[in-house]
Design an enzyme around this catalytic site. Sequence first.
Site, short mmCIF file in Angstrom:
data_model
loop_
_atom_site.label_atom_id
_atom_site.label_comp_id
_atom_site.label_asym_id
_atom_site.label_seq_id
_atom_site.Cartn_x
_atom_site.Cartn_y
_atom_site.Cartn_z
N LEU A 12 10.45 26.75 18.71
CA LEU A 12 11.12 26.54 19.85
C LEU A 12 10.15 26.61 20.72
O LEU A 12 8.86 27.24 20.59
CB LEU A 12 11.99 28.06 20.05
CG LEU A 12 12.97 28.29 19.16
CD1 LEU A 12 14.00 29.50 19.71
CD2 LEU A 12 14.04 27.33 18.71
N HIS A 13 10.29 26.06 21.91
CA HIS A 13 9.36 25.96 22.92
C HIS A 13 10.30 26.53 24.41
O HIS A 13 11.27 26.89 24.31
CB HIS A 13 8.98 24.40 23.24
CG HIS A 13 10.03 23.61 23.10
ND1 HIS A 13 10.86 23.46 23.99
CD2 HIS A 13 10.33 22.53 21.95
CE1 HIS A 13 11.83 22.35 23.79
NE2 HIS A 13 11.38 21.84 22.41
N HIS A 63 13.62 25.25 24.83
CA HIS A 63 14.71 26.24 24.18
C HIS A 63 15.13 27.67 25.01
O HIS A 63 16.09 27.97 25.14
CB HIS A 63 14.49 26.71 23.02
CG HIS A 63 14.42 25.44 22.08
ND1 HIS A 63 13.09 24.79 21.55
CD2 HIS A 63 15.26 24.69 21.43
CE1 HIS A 63 13.42 23.86 20.71
NE2 HIS A 63 14.54 23.56 20.60
N GLY A 105 20.54 20.78 25.47
CA GLY A 105 19.44 20.20 26.51
C GLY A 105 19.91 18.83 26.92
O GLY A 105 20.25 18.04 26.29
N LYS A 108 17.77 16.63 27.48
CA LYS A 108 16.79 15.73 26.90
C LYS A 108 17.25 14.70 25.94
O LYS A 108 16.94 13.46 25.77
CB LYS A 108 15.51 16.40 26.28
CG LYS A 108 14.29 15.47 25.71
CD LYS A 108 13.21 16.03 24.91
CE LYS A 108 12.84 15.11 24.11
NZ LYS A 108 13.12 15.26 22.90
N VAL A 136 13.17 20.38 30.44
CA VAL A 136 12.02 21.12 30.81
C VAL A 136 11.00 20.40 30.47
O VAL A 136 10.65 19.93 29.44
CB VAL A 136 11.97 22.78 30.14
CG1 VAL A 136 10.88 23.23 30.93
CG2 VAL A 136 13.09 23.45 30.38
#
Length: 280
Positions: free
Chosen positions: A33-34, A37, A147, A149, A176
């Site tokens: 996760l980043h 997330h 997300g 993205k 993000v």
Amino acid sequence: MQTIRSITKMPKVSRQLAARGKTIALVPTMGYLHEGHAALIKRAKKSADVVIVSIFVNPKQFGPKEDYKKYPRDEKKDMARIKKAGGDIVFIPKAIDIYPDNFQTYVTVEKLSKTLEGKSRPQHFRGVTTVVAKLFNITRPDVAVFGAKDFQQAIVLKQMTKDLGYPIKFVIAPTVREKDGLAMSSRNRYFTAEQRHQACCLYYALGTAREMVKSGIKDVRALKSEMRAVIKATSPKAKIDYIAFTEFDSLKPVSKASKSTICSLAVRLHNVRLIDNMRF
Ligand code: PAF
């Protein structure tokens, strides 16, 4: 924070929560996760009492030549991040439980899965929709957060949710980005510092198209041609898989950009396939 690994315990816990009047939000992930997330988890927290984050690197959505085996994994760090972002339950099923021997039932969203990413990754969305349907069945959420993205993934899953009649509110949360514009992705870790800079070519190309549209240039051919030039200038070795201007919900191609258009692109760079998108 509770960790659940059993696919029989998870639905029991969800049923108990529902019986106590608690609403549940699910954030499905493949781990590593980043901040992207973390933003999904925070968004989920706003829309339900309890947030379940699932971690499952789904073998069925990787092609035979893709990075399933080397996909980064770090359960310990993931746990800390989920806790910090406000997750309540981490669900980590085993592959053998999700796909037992003789597994042969798949969920396919026929049309939306075939275009854009689906052209380059033929079985990808079938794997995504199948695993997310299973995760919905096991975790029984009221809300699911994905997300932007992976926007086609979100559109495909939204269609699946509607078609199969899941009583789940579908949330698509904004992408993000790193400070330099690169969309956050677990795959960014594959790059060296120099390659990492070149990876910004997708964002630069999208930004250029946005500025052109703002200044009144809406012809898709002209926009694509300028985007290709920006990518080449930032990252001469990049191989463009596609640049597409489509309607947001139907994914139908358009020849003139408008408010309901989304531009998405996929670029292969140093053996890593990157995707990004922007609405104008
Ligand atoms: O976006 C992802 O990480 C995955 O495609 C998902 C939705 C968790 C399904 O495996």
